[in-house]
Design a protein around this motif. Structure first.
Motif, PDB file in Angstrom:
ATOM      1  N   MET A 100       9.569   0.347   1.417  1.00  0.00           N
ATOM      2  CA  MET A 100       8.361   1.432   1.624  1.00  0.00           C
ATOM      3  C   MET A 100       8.762   2.705   2.448  1.00  0.00           C
ATOM      4  O   MET A 100       8.669   2.690   3.425  1.00  0.00           O
ATOM      5  N   PHE A 101       9.425   3.594   1.644  1.00  0.00           N
ATOM      6  CA  PHE A 101       9.868   4.844   2.392  1.00  0.00           C
ATOM      7  C   PHE A 101       8.930   5.469   3.429  1.00  0.00           C
ATOM      8  O   PHE A 101       9.157   5.851   4.585  1.00  0.00           O
ATOM      9  N   HIS A 102       7.772   5.551   2.840  1.00  0.00           N
ATOM     10  CA  HIS A 102       6.702   6.241   3.956  1.00  0.00           C
ATOM     11  C   HIS A 102       6.489   5.494   5.022  1.00  0.00           C
ATOM     12  O   HIS A 102       6.146   6.171   6.205  1.00  0.00           O
ATOM     13  N   LEU A 103       6.753   4.041   5.027  1.00  0.00           N
ATOM     14  CA  LEU A 103       6.277   3.244   6.263  1.00  0.00           C
ATOM     15  C   LEU A 103       7.650   3.129   7.061  1.00  0.00           C
ATOM     16  O   LEU A 103       7.493   3.228   8.526  1.00  0.00           O
ATOM     17  N   GLN A 153      -0.239   0.968  -8.901  1.00  0.00           N
ATOM     18  CA  GLN A 153       0.301   2.360  -8.490  1.00  0.00           C
ATOM     19  C   GLN A 153      -0.801   3.246  -8.374  1.00  0.00           C
ATOM     20  O   GLN A 153      -1.759   3.117  -8.535  1.00  0.00           O
ATOM     21  N   TRP A 154      -0.169   4.503  -7.448  1.00  0.00           N
ATOM     22  CA  TRP A 154      -1.297   5.426  -7.220  1.00  0.00           C
ATOM     23  C   TRP A 154      -1.672   5.996  -8.836  1.00  0.00           C
ATOM     24  O   TRP A 154      -0.841   6.303  -9.599  1.00  0.00           O
ATOM     25  N   GLY A 155      -3.169   5.962  -9.136  1.00  0.00           N
ATOM     26  CA  GLY A 155      -3.418   6.342 -10.331  1.00  0.00           C
ATOM     27  C   GLY A 155      -4.070   5.124 -11.106  1.00  0.00           C
ATOM     28  O   GLY A 155      -4.722   5.145 -12.113  1.00  0.00           O
ATOM     29  N   GLY A 156      -3.607   3.861 -10.758  1.00  0.00           N
ATOM     30  CA  GLY A 156      -4.458   2.697 -11.446  1.00  0.00           C
ATOM     31  C   GLY A 156      -3.528   1.852 -12.088  1.00  0.00           C
ATOM     32  O   GLY A 156      -4.053   0.807 -12.546  1.00  0.00           O
ATOM     33  N   ASP A 174       0.749  -1.226  -0.089  1.00  0.00           N
ATOM     34  CA  ASP A 174       0.036  -0.059   0.036  1.00  0.00           C
ATOM     35  C   ASP A 174       0.940   1.263  -0.106  1.00  0.00           C
ATOM     36  O   ASP A 174       1.498   1.423   1.064  1.00  0.00           O
ATOM     37  N   ASN A 175       0.956   1.947  -1.157  1.00  0.00           N
ATOM     38  CA  ASN A 175       1.962   3.006  -1.344  1.00  0.00           C
ATOM     39  C   ASN A 175       1.517   4.119  -0.611  1.00  0.00           C
ATOM     40  O   ASN A 175       2.436   5.314  -0.465  1.00  0.00           O
ATOM     41  N   ASP A 176       0.333   4.524   0.035  1.00  0.00           N
ATOM     42  CA  ASP A 176      -0.273   5.497   0.770  1.00  0.00           C
ATOM     43  C   ASP A 176      -0.375   5.244   2.206  1.00  0.00           C
ATOM     44  O   ASP A 176      -0.431   6.057   2.989  1.00  0.00           O
TER      45      ASP A 176
END
Length: 703
Positions: A124-127, A109-112, A77-79
């Motif tokens: 996963m940098f955000h995580l 990806q974000w955008g589908g 989950d990229n977000d």
């Protein structure tokens, strides 16, 4: 819907929601949007972030957070790691997490767009830049539980989830094929199905092949030399110590929050992978260099799994504001760094909810406190001093628990915060240099100075407590500023008899002298019924009782400035499905005799009927020419009030909605916008519940 009672609720709206410390002046609202009247609980969220970064996870639902993070990683989950979740605190004071918006997951990806590379995604940098995630994985029991949950997710993907996808595909395939309005072709539909199956099977196998790679390796110390550099310096040296051996240590760094680079560090020979060195060149005109240490453990030897932290987590330096966080730094000196010249004064209290602590430069030279850190209070809280904070001899820097409140109450002063400590007097205050190394400490005096705000003369002047129904404006309260000065109600609290509390929005809550503000529950509904009212804010998160209620307004210090009770039974006027209207701003509002019940919609945002009962303050003078075959001229006399003009025919139909006119004594002209038949008409002027009418005859020369 999750079976919980009321409690603080925050929506993580961007990647700043990493439980990271933010620079002074940046509210936690930057990453977490308060929901359901949770603005008043922002200090509690700030205390949670302090606790997490100081190493405490005692007030969170550990099982729930571990499960959430395992799913985020499992489905790539990229977000989801640093945004797209809700934080909620339950009745026992334990923080919980709930997901929302999972569109960027399961290989998408974000955008589908489907990305098969996400099957083997580990970094996963955000995580990995999320403080709470890192804190949990440092605990051996939590780390083991996290790994077990990844194994369970792997089994779910190749078993139950795959079977679910197959059954849904079989159930809807025929209908999708026949659907002529679908987005994409039948081939697109089949391809999406195959991509999802490919991801589930591939990700299941991959998760089983990476046990133990998510193992943070903390940085225990960092040295920047020089931490205060001079214009002639051409580089700074960075030394990092880790708590145990790491495979690599390559920080990010940035000049003046601009370009971000990777610093390749060299292991000190014989250190066993625990001491690392590097150097950063200083560009011309550079003011600050901010550093985000990163380490990679030996468990992640074949993978690029970095964790960024010292002595806390949540770093990231990108060009986007939503990665904003505080960082250990080097800064060009503009004076002297001599924190021992600070004189710590008494805590200044302005009520139970607002305090300031004066820090005075008692030395004789310029004191440069730029990008330094202050730790103080009980429980201890950390705040970060901003760039270019240079105090001349005798200047005062105020540490406060609310920079926003302080800036409104005392414009022109310099503040640092928001300090989330519950108590500051009698504790120790620590100053850390820009690289976050200890520099100085001082006791905060036990003595406390208490002050009161200079409250302006505010009056609750109108109340709509029965605003329910789809065609109504919703509940609202009108407040009148009877003083001669501007009042900013941003940050004030409004509550009812049941203990519901809302915060008046910080922005657009200014009330001019002799002006009004309307505090409503639903601004969209209110504007449908009252489109002409300008100074209105959505400040009521609760409904008003249709029978009896006590409404209380408190200032930013938590001091009660208004407490108003109303009733719908005698001696109070019967205001059921009507508006409670104060007869005069100078009458005692606590007395039932000071109020009347008037028909809806009332006069929100303008004086009530009867406020100007003396003299002939509303009138329309004789219309000329009368009869008229073209335009007419008329004079209006109204005292500093909005005035509205309309032309009606004998049947009461609106011929022309002229609109608002200039207040005072003025002459106006009306020309029919559309052809008007010969006949008798009425010019009607309305203001503050009063009406003035003048009759005239119009002759159409073509009739």
């Amino acid at each position: 819907r999750n079976g919980y009672s009321d409690g603080p609720l925050f929506k993580a709206t961007d990647h700043t929601a990493r439980f990271s410390w933010l620079p002074t002046g940046v509210s936690q609202e930057f990453g977490y949007r308060p929901m359901a009247d949770s603005e008043i609980y922002l200090p509690d969220l700030e205390r949670l972030i302090d606790d997490v970064n100081y190493g405490s996870i005692r007030d969170i639902n550990v099982d729930m957070f571990l499960s959430y993070y395992a799913v985020v990683l499992g489905i790539t989950d990229n977000d989801g790691g640093s945004m797209n979740f809700y934080l909620y605190r339950d009745a026992e004071g334990i923080w919980c997490i709930f997901p929302w918006d999972r569109d960027s997951s399961f290989g998408s990806q974000w955008g589908g767009v489907y990305d098969p590379g996400l099957i083997e995604c580990t970094s996963m940098f955000h995580l990995q830049q999320t403080s709470l995630f890192c804190r949990l994985l440092l605990d051996p029991a939590c780390n083991l539980q996290f790994q077990t949950q990844l194994e369970e997710i792997s089994l779910l993907m190749s078993g139950e989830l795959l079977a679910t996808v197959d059954s849904i595909y079989a159930a809807i395939k025929t209908d999708v094929y026949r659907d002529t309005m679908k987005q994409g072709s039948n081939e697109d539909f089949d391809q999406a199905y195959q991509e999802l199956r490919t991801y589930l099977l591939g990700r299941s196998v991959f998760l089983n092949s990476i046990p133990g790679i998510y193992h943070p390796a903390p940085v225990c110390s960092l040295l920047i030399e020089p931490v205060h550099f001079q214009p002639q310096d051409d580089s700074i040296r960075v030394t990092i110590w880790t708590e145990w051996q790491v495979q690599s240590c390559n920080p990010f760094y940035t000049w003046d929050r601009g370009e971000t680079m990777e610093l390749i560090m060299q292991e000190e020979t014989g250190s066993g992978g625990t001491i690392w060195h590097g150097a950063i060149s200083i560009e011309d005109d550079c003011y600050s260099i901010m550093i985000a240490p990163r380490t990679r453990s030996f468990e992640a030897e074949e993978f690029h799994v970095y964790f960024s932290f010292f002595p806390y987590y949540g770093y990231m330096i990108y060009h986007h504001d939503y990665w904003l966080s505080a960082h250990p730094s080097a800064v060009e000196i503009s004076g002297e760094f001599a924190p021992e010249d600070l004189s710590v004064g008494n805590v200044q209290h302005y009520g139970p909810d607002f305090w300031m602590l004066p820090l005075v430069n008692s030395g004789q030279k310029l004191l440069d406190m730029s990008l330094c850190v202050i730790e103080a209070g009980e429980p201890i809280s950390r705040v970060f001093i901003g760039e270019n904070t240079v105090l001349e001899s005798g200047d005062t820097l105020f540490l406060t628990n609310s920079v926003r409140s302080a800036g409104i109450q005392f414009p022109g002063r310099e503040f640092v915060g928001d300090c989330a400590s519950l108590e500051i007097a009698g504790t120790l205050l620590f100053v850390l240099d820009p690289s976050w190394r200890f520099a100085w400490e001082s006791p905060v005096p036990v003595s406390v100075d208490s002050f009161a705000f200079d409250h302006k003369q505010l009056v609750i002047s109108e109340i709509n407590h029965s605003g329910a129904g789809s065609s109504r404006s919703g509940d609202w309260i009108e407040v009148f500023n009877s003083s001669s000065e501007v009042v900013d109600l941003g940050g004030y609290l409004i509550s009812d008899s049941d203990g519901n509390i809302s915060m008046i929005p910080w922005d657009a809550s200014i009330v001019e002298p002799d002006g009004f503000i309307v505090l409503c529950r639903d601004i969209d509904r209110f504007r449908i019924i009252n489109p002409e009212v300008e100074n209105v804010v959505e400040a009521l998160g609760f409904g008003l009782s249709n029978y009896r209620e006590t409404v209380t307004i408190k200032d930013r210090g938590g001091n009660t400035i208004l407490s108003f009770y109303y009733n719908t039974e005698k001696p109070w006027p019967d205001s059921d499905n009507r508006i409670l209207s104060l007869l005069s701003p100078w009458l005692p509002s606590e007395s039932a005799e000071s109020w009347a019940a008037v028909s809806k919609p009332g006069t929100p945002g303008r004086p009530n009927p009867g406020w100007y009962s003396y003299g002939n303050w509303l009138s329309v003078q004789q219309i000329t020419p009368n009869p008229s075959s073209s335009e007419i001229h008329y004079s209006v006399n109204v005292q500093n009030l909005p005035v509205y003009a309309t032309v009606y025919d004998l049947a009461g139909r609106i011929v022309d909605d002229i609109g608002f006119l200039e207040a005072g004594v003025a002459t106006h002209t009306w020309s029919p916008r559309e052809p008007v038949s010969t006949g008798v008409y009425f010019l009607v002027i309305r203001s503050a519940g009063r009406t003035a009418t003048e009759k005239f005859t119009h002759i159409n020369q073509f009739d």
